[in-house]
Design a protein around this motif. Sequence first.
Motif, PDB file in Angstrom:
ATOM      1  N   PRO A 160      47.290  40.130  32.446  1.00 48.32           N
ATOM      2  CA  PRO A 160      47.037  41.002  31.287  1.00 48.32           C
ATOM      3  C   PRO A 160      45.816  41.893  31.479  1.00 48.32           C
ATOM      4  CG  PRO A 160      47.586  38.789  30.555  1.00 48.32           C
ATOM      5  CD  PRO A 160      47.383  38.712  32.036  1.00 48.32           C
ATOM      6  N   ARG A 161      44.772  41.367  32.133  1.00 46.04           N
ATOM      7  CA  ARG A 161      43.569  42.178  32.346  1.00 46.04           C
ATOM      8  C   ARG A 161      43.843  43.298  33.343  1.00 46.04           C
ATOM      9  NH1 ARG A 161      38.721  38.386  32.940  1.00 46.04           N
ATOM     10  NH2 ARG A 161      39.333  38.252  35.129  1.00 46.04           N
ATOM     11  N   GLY A 162      44.653  43.012  34.362  1.00 43.28           N
ATOM     12  CA  GLY A 162      45.031  44.061  35.302  1.00 43.28           C
ATOM     13  C   GLY A 162      45.823  45.161  34.626  1.00 43.28           C
ATOM     14  N   LEU A 163      46.758  44.784  33.753  1.00 37.09           N
ATOM     15  CA  LEU A 163      47.529  45.774  33.003  1.00 37.09           C
ATOM     16  C   LEU A 163      46.630  46.605  32.097  1.00 37.09           C
ATOM     17  CD1 LEU A 163      50.575  43.517  32.043  1.00 37.09           C
ATOM     18  CD2 LEU A 163      50.676  45.556  33.493  1.00 37.09           C
ATOM     19  N   LEU A 164      45.654  45.944  31.467  1.00 35.87           N
ATOM     20  CA  LEU A 164      44.748  46.644  30.564  1.00 35.87           C
ATOM     21  C   LEU A 164      43.919  47.676  31.318  1.00 35.87           C
ATOM     22  CD1 LEU A 164      43.447  46.972  27.770  1.00 35.87           C
ATOM     23  CD2 LEU A 164      41.902  45.099  28.367  1.00 35.87           C
ATOM     24  N   VAL A 165      43.367  47.292  32.465  1.00 40.44           N
ATOM     25  CA  VAL A 165      42.576  48.227  33.252  1.00 40.44           C
ATOM     26  C   VAL A 165      43.420  49.412  33.694  1.00 40.44           C
ATOM     27  CG1 VAL A 165      41.497  48.496  35.534  1.00 40.44           C
ATOM     28  CG2 VAL A 165      40.772  46.654  34.010  1.00 40.44           C
ATOM     29  N   ALA A 166      44.650  49.157  34.111  1.00 36.00           N
ATOM     30  CA  ALA A 166      45.529  50.251  34.523  1.00 36.00           C
ATOM     31  C   ALA A 166      45.773  51.223  33.375  1.00 36.00           C
ATOM     32  CB  ALA A 166      46.851  49.692  35.041  1.00 36.00           C
ATOM     33  N   GLU A 167      45.886  50.715  32.158  1.00 37.17           N
ATOM     34  CA  GLU A 167      46.108  51.575  30.994  1.00 37.17           C
ATOM     35  C   GLU A 167      44.857  52.355  30.604  1.00 37.17           C
ATOM     36  OE1 GLU A 167      48.739  52.282  29.223  1.00 37.17           O
ATOM     37  OE2 GLU A 167      50.178  50.966  30.219  1.00 37.17           O
ATOM     38  N   LEU A 168      43.677  51.745  30.759  1.00 33.33           N
ATOM     39  CA  LEU A 168      42.439  52.372  30.296  1.00 33.33           C
ATOM     40  C   LEU A 168      41.791  53.280  31.331  1.00 33.33           C
ATOM     41  CD1 LEU A 168      40.588  49.473  28.414  1.00 33.33           C
ATOM     42  CD2 LEU A 168      41.948  51.332  27.454  1.00 33.33           C
ATOM     43  N   ALA A 169      42.168  53.160  32.590  1.00 39.14           N
ATOM     44  CA  ALA A 169      41.516  53.920  33.656  1.00 39.14           C
ATOM     45  C   ALA A 169      41.545  55.416  33.358  1.00 39.14           C
ATOM     46  CB  ALA A 169      42.201  53.643  34.990  1.00 39.14           C
ATOM     47  N   ASP A 170      40.428  56.085  33.622  1.00 36.85           N
ATOM     48  CA  ASP A 170      40.308  57.503  33.279  1.00 36.85           C
ATOM     49  C   ASP A 170      39.367  58.170  34.279  1.00 36.85           C
ATOM     50  OD1 ASP A 170      39.766  60.026  32.066  1.00 36.85           O
ATOM     51  OD2 ASP A 170      40.241  59.186  30.102  1.00 36.85           O
ATOM     52  N   GLY A 171      39.877  59.114  35.028  1.00 37.80           N
ATOM     53  CA  GLY A 171      39.076  59.797  36.031  1.00 37.80           C
ATOM     54  C   GLY A 171      38.022  60.712  35.457  1.00 37.80           C
ATOM     55  N   ARG A 172      38.014  60.929  34.147  1.00 40.42           N
ATOM     56  CA  ARG A 172      36.961  61.753  33.538  1.00 40.42           C
ATOM     57  C   ARG A 172      35.659  60.982  33.382  1.00 40.42           C
ATOM     58  NH1 ARG A 172      39.840  63.522  28.160  1.00 40.42           N
ATOM     59  NH2 ARG A 172      40.457  61.313  28.356  1.00 40.42           N
ATOM     60  N   SER A 173      35.692  59.690  33.590  1.00 39.78           N
ATOM     61  CA  SER A 173      34.453  58.901  33.574  1.00 39.78           C
ATOM     62  C   SER A 173      33.699  59.223  34.849  1.00 39.78           C
ATOM     63  CB  SER A 173      34.787  57.414  33.489  1.00 39.78           C
ATOM     64  OG  SER A 173      33.630  56.661  33.290  1.00 39.78           O
ATOM     65  N   MET A 174      32.474  59.744  34.713  1.00 36.63           N
ATOM     66  CA  MET A 174      31.807  60.392  35.834  1.00 36.63           C
ATOM     67  C   MET A 174      30.878  59.510  36.650  1.00 36.63           C
ATOM     68  SD  MET A 174      33.240  63.278  35.569  1.00 36.63           S
ATOM     69  CE  MET A 174      32.352  64.358  36.665  1.00 36.63           C
ATOM     70  N   SER A 175      30.710  58.257  36.261  1.00 39.82           N
ATOM     71  CA  SER A 175      29.804  57.379  37.018  1.00 39.82           C
ATOM     72  C   SER A 175      30.107  55.933  36.673  1.00 39.82           C
ATOM     73  CB  SER A 175      28.346  57.688  36.667  1.00 39.82           C
ATOM     74  OG  SER A 175      28.046  57.246  35.355  1.00 39.82           O
ATOM     75  N   PRO A 176      29.693  54.984  37.512  1.00 41.03           N
ATOM     76  CA  PRO A 176      29.864  53.574  37.163  1.00 41.03           C
ATOM     77  C   PRO A 176      29.205  53.211  35.840  1.00 41.03           C
ATOM     78  CG  PRO A 176      29.381  53.766  39.496  1.00 41.03           C
ATOM     79  CD  PRO A 176      29.200  55.137  38.912  1.00 41.03           C
ATOM     80  N   GLY A 177      28.057  53.819  35.529  1.00 38.41           N
ATOM     81  CA  GLY A 177      27.401  53.526  34.258  1.00 38.41           C
ATOM     82  C   GLY A 177      28.240  53.933  33.067  1.00 38.41           C
ATOM     83  N   GLU A 178      28.939  55.052  33.170  1.00 38.43           N
ATOM     84  CA  GLU A 178      29.813  55.482  32.082  1.00 38.43           C
ATOM     85  C   GLU A 178      31.027  54.555  31.967  1.00 38.43           C
ATOM     86  OE1 GLU A 178      30.733  59.681  32.083  1.00 38.43           O
ATOM     87  OE2 GLU A 178      28.716  60.163  32.805  1.00 38.43           O
ATOM     88  N   SER A 179      31.551  54.116  33.109  1.00 41.11           N
ATOM     89  CA  SER A 179      32.698  53.202  33.067  1.00 41.11           C
ATOM     90  C   SER A 179      32.307  51.866  32.452  1.00 41.11           C
ATOM     91  CB  SER A 179      33.245  52.985  34.482  1.00 41.11           C
ATOM     92  OG  SER A 179      33.716  54.194  35.037  1.00 41.11           O
ATOM     93  N   LEU A 180      31.159  51.331  32.860  1.00 41.99           N
ATOM     94  CA  LEU A 180      30.680  50.088  32.270  1.00 41.99           C
ATOM     95  C   LEU A 180      30.478  50.253  30.769  1.00 41.99           C
ATOM     96  CD1 LEU A 180      29.484  47.227  32.305  1.00 41.99           C
ATOM     97  CD2 LEU A 180      27.294  48.254  32.960  1.00 41.99           C
ATOM     98  N   SER A 181      29.909  51.376  30.347  1.00 46.00           N
ATOM     99  CA  SER A 181      29.684  51.619  28.922  1.00 46.00           C
ATOM    100  C   SER A 181      31.010  51.621  28.164  1.00 46.00           C
ATOM    101  CB  SER A 181      28.972  52.962  28.726  1.00 46.00           C
ATOM    102  OG  SER A 181      27.710  52.976  29.366  1.00 46.00           O
ATOM    103  N   ARG A 182      32.027  52.247  28.747  1.00 42.40           N
ATOM    104  CA  ARG A 182      33.326  52.298  28.069  1.00 42.40           C
ATOM    105  C   ARG A 182      33.960  50.923  27.982  1.00 42.40           C
ATOM    106  NH1 ARG A 182      35.951  54.913  31.317  1.00 42.40           N
ATOM    107  NH2 ARG A 182      38.155  54.414  31.387  1.00 42.40           N
ATOM    108  N   ALA A 183      33.778  50.101  29.019  1.00 46.72           N
ATOM    109  CA  ALA A 183      34.284  48.731  28.956  1.00 46.72           C
ATOM    110  C   ALA A 183      33.608  47.974  27.815  1.00 46.72           C
ATOM    111  CB  ALA A 183      34.035  48.023  30.286  1.00 46.72           C
TER     112      ALA A 183
END
Length: 318
Positions: free
Chosen positions: A181-204
């Motif tokens: 389920p977590r793998g499916l969730l990440v696949a659904e939420l992934a977004d290339g507009r997130s410009m850095s690891p810090g932004e991705s962590l913040s969105r998580a």
Amino acid sequence: MLGDPPPAPFDPALLRGAPDLRPMGIDPGRRGWHHVRHGAWVDEAVWRGLTPEQRHAALVHATDLAARRPARNVYALESAAAVWGLPVIGAWPQHVTVLRSRAEQRGSAVVRVHVGQPTEGVLREGLRVTEVARTVVDLARMRSFESGLTAADHALRHAMTTPEALVAAAGDVPPRVWGRPRGLLVAELADGRSMSPGESLSRARMFTLRLPRPTLQVPLEDDEGFVGFGDFGWPGVVGEFDGRRKYAVPAGADAAAAERALWAEKLREDRIRRRWRLARWVWADALEEARLGRILLAQGVRPVARPRWVDLGARDAS
């Protein structure tokens, strides 16, 4: 919009063995050489300049060189991520991970075995590693939601994979297998507009805090014209993760260049604050979920009962 450039892969030609060095009169046991693992060394000055992921990739290459049957190794999880240049959240492991079928479970102090669906992998820098989409999904399943999303965003941003490939890789994980389920969730939420690891962590963190889903890279305009892009946007609120790139201060910039960059950012922030509520945070805030939640709450971004980040059919994805 500025994004973090993809890191250069570790160059395995930097690895040296004692048989290579001693004919040149170099004793690698002395100062000046970093011991990566048994039989493999890197110049100490070079080692100091490597990123954590490049250092882990060096360990993977060194382990492959020491393997009796390296052709059978398919590297997975963080070891594949390091070779691909995918970021993760948290420390890199001190061991490498190889993929094995259930009938071949054997490892060592340096080599850990990940039991999973067999694959021949793909060649990357002379090593066999799991495909990018498979690596992302495995990170989400076995490491953390935050690392999976960070790696997924990076892979999409740098065109290393596609949204469809991520969804397919997550769907290939058999039902009832750990972390599916977590793998499916990440696949659904992934977004290339997130410009850095810090932004991705913040969105998580925003997801787990049950905050409304933000718009990414929001164009901001006021009466004077275009202000710039906000990392995150909600009605009336702009959210900004503060990394070095925000200030456009190049590495090694002199004091005058740094001052100009800081002044330009101050003017930009003043313009944003005149029209929107502004939340800003740094790595330490993003790493502590509750602290980030308080920063956003202070600007009016609060949890909701059904955030509606993803639509997974009948399943409640909130």
